[in-house]
Each structure stands twice: as structure tokens, then as C-alpha cells.
Design a protein around this motif. Sequence first.
Motif, PDB file in Angstrom:
ATOM      1  N   ASP A   1      12.341 -48.388   5.354  1.00 54.18           N
ATOM      2  CA  ASP A   1      10.956 -48.071   4.957  1.00 54.18           C
ATOM      3  C   ASP A   1      10.569 -48.780   3.665  1.00 54.18           C
ATOM      4  N   ASP A   2      11.569 -49.147   2.842  1.00 54.05           N
ATOM      5  CA  ASP A   2      11.274 -49.964   1.650  1.00 54.05           C
ATOM      6  C   ASP A   2      10.735 -51.334   2.069  1.00 54.05           C
TER       7      ASP A   2
ATOM      8  N   ASP B   1      15.582 -49.875  -3.430  1.00 49.18           N
ATOM      9  CA  ASP B   1      16.946 -49.858  -2.864  1.00 49.18           C
ATOM     10  C   ASP B   1      16.811 -50.282  -1.408  1.00 49.18           C
TER      11      ASP B   1
ATOM     12  N   ASP C   1       8.040 -44.761   1.586  1.00 48.22           N
ATOM     13  CA  ASP C   1       7.823 -45.665   0.447  1.00 48.22           C
ATOM     14  C   ASP C   1       6.439 -46.309   0.458  1.00 48.22           C
TER      15      ASP C   1
ATOM     16  N   ASN D   1      19.925 -46.996  -0.506  1.00 51.44           N
ATOM     17  CA  ASN D   1      20.000 -46.976   0.959  1.00 51.44           C
ATOM     18  C   ASN D   1      21.201 -47.779   1.451  1.00 51.44           C
TER      19      ASN D   1
ATOM     20  N   ASN E   1      16.112 -40.184  -3.363  1.00 55.06           N
ATOM     21  CA  ASN E   1      16.008 -41.135  -4.475  1.00 55.06           C
ATOM     22  C   ASN E   1      16.370 -40.484  -5.803  1.00 55.06           C
TER      23      ASN E   1
ATOM     24  N   VAL F   1      10.611 -47.291  -5.523  1.00 58.67           N
ATOM     25  CA  VAL F   1      10.834 -46.588  -4.255  1.00 58.67           C
ATOM     26  C   VAL F   1      12.316 -46.345  -3.956  1.00 58.67           C
ATOM     27  N   GLY F   2      13.143 -46.465  -5.017  1.00 65.09           N
ATOM     28  CA  GLY F   2      14.543 -46.052  -4.927  1.00 65.09           C
ATOM     29  C   GLY F   2      14.756 -45.077  -6.081  1.00 65.09           C
TER      30      GLY F   2
HETATM   31 CA    CA Z   1      13.552 -46.341  -0.695  1.00 68.10          CA
END
Ligand code: CA
Length: 321
Positions: free
Chosen positions: A13-14, A9, A244, A38, A170, A124-125
Amino acid sequence: MKSAIFDTDIGIDDAMALLFAHYAEDISLRAITTKYGNASIEDTTRNALLVKEMFGLDAPVYRGASEPISIRLGEGYPSHVHGKNGLGDIQFDEPQLQAETWTAAQALVEISKEAGQKISIIAVGGLTNIAAAIALDPTFSSRVGELIVMGGAFGYNQHRGNVSPVAEANIASDPLAADIVFSSSIPTTIVGLDVTQEVTMDSLFIQSLADNAGQAGQFIKKTNKHYFDFYHTINGKHECPLHDSCAVAYLLNPDLFTTIHQPVRVVTEGIALGQTIHGNGLRTYETDAWDNGARCTICTQVNAPAVLALYQSTLALAGLN
Ligand code: CA
Ligand code: BDR
């Protein structure tokens, strides 16, 4: 070499984690799949295309879910954390590239068939796209070698929820999807707040990236200002977690983490919506919703200095280009 799909998302940080995976020599990125979280799905897909275009990533981008399969905790998007555009409100030129025609779920299913080896997924979401792929193709799970999820919180190292006293963002963005995925046969590792909040970066860390990681380091420095300002409001310090990127670090070197293996369920209604709870393998209960056979690997401790060093040394490769 691990063949991996990055499901995201994509916020601040992603984007750091995506660059980490891109520059890591042991990861071959096959696809980037997006979801809301995000920021809106329009913004997160644009951010993925932007990073792809700016840094020459080969992996195609597939647009995914714009909403949860059932209810989620809260509404709107966390612009106070990631900015309205998901990248700290830094204005970049619109990317020229477009997303592919498959949905994220179709891409997960089809690319896992073509990969020639079991695919790794770094998620990572929230887990909406992964749950959708499981629903789309019952054989999908068998082609996933490992799913590494940044999400959840179990109370290790005193870390509990960040969007409620018990829920992590998340998982709270699609609790039912997470419950479906954690109960599936996909070999899943959960890299939750228990460990990601132990891996914090400070301004020296960011400046070192700006000095050594070329354009990627400059990008990270610019976009992180908003993220640092947010964390300063909640902890009074100029440091923030590398959430992430910890999932990418796990894929690269799982020995940096201490783990346990337990079934995990997610609360899908009520005041604890989004809470992740692991079972207690030591005993049985009269009724046990955790007794479905599926087990996740849960990270409980982390070698934080080693994760930070791995991030710096990997991104230094960006500075050589
Ligand atoms: Ca994320
Ligand atoms: C997670 O929520 C998002 O804000 C971050 O990108 C990370 O994936 C941390 O709870």
C-alpha cells in the motif's frame, strides 16, 4: 504546489501511495526516504528504487533506519501481509538505480534547508527517520510545514489496533520514535486506522485502475493480490484498506477529513506498547503526561468515497502517459 518528502517502509500500500503522490499535480516529490517495517531495509530500499525506475520518478532515494531507536512490538517482518519482498512476492528485475549516499535523516535535514519553502513530509512507515532528523539538527522541526503520518489508532469508528488490541503497526515498529515526534514542535497530522480502515478498495476498484492507469494500474493489480488474500483471511471479504494513500489524500485535500486537536503520547513499554493515546483538553489531571504543549491534528472521520475517487482520478493521469 507542495514540496514533499515521502518517508516509507515501502510495501504494497506504500507503493500505491507513492504512485498517488507522484501523479498528483499539486505535489512535487523532493525525496523518498526508506526504513525497515513492511520488509527489511534492504528490501524496502530496493522497492523504492524499483518504483522510481519503473515509473520515472525524479525524487532521489535515501536509505534510512534498519532498526528502532528502542524496543518495538514483535520481531521480523510481516511477510504474511506484504510478501517476503514487500511487494506481494511478485518478482521484478533488480533496479539499476542506487540509493544516494546521505542517510534518510541527513536527507531530511539537508533537503528541508534547500527547499526554499517549508517542506511537507508524508510518513507512511514508523517514525524512526523523523526522530533521527530531530536528533541530528535541533532546527529541523522549524523547517517542516506539515508532517502527515499514517499510523496509530484512537478507537474512532470502532477502529483500534491491528498488531495488538491497541497498537497500530507503524507506531508499534518504533514507539519511542513516535512519542518523540508527536511531542515535538512539528505540525503533525495523524491519519490513523480510525479513518484508513474506513477507506476500503475492492476488486472493482483495482480493476478500474488496471483499465485506466496504464502500467501503474497493472503494477497495482499484480502486487495487491497478496494483500487482498491476507485481508480475506482476516475479514472474509475481498476488500482491503487504502491505508497509506489516505495520508497523501490529506495532503491534497484536508477537507476530506474531520479532525480534532489534542496532545498525543505513545506507550513505550509494557503490554500496551505502541498504543497512541490523545489527551483530554476539557480537564486537567493531578499528573498529566500530555501537558507538554504539543498538539497533533487527529483525523476522526473521512469522506471515503471522495478519497477513493481522488485516487482514481489522479492515477488516471498515469494512463495518459
Ligand atoms: Ca506503510
Ligand atoms: C500500516 O502498516 C503497514 O502494513 C501499511 O503499509 C501501513 O502503513 C497500516 O497499519
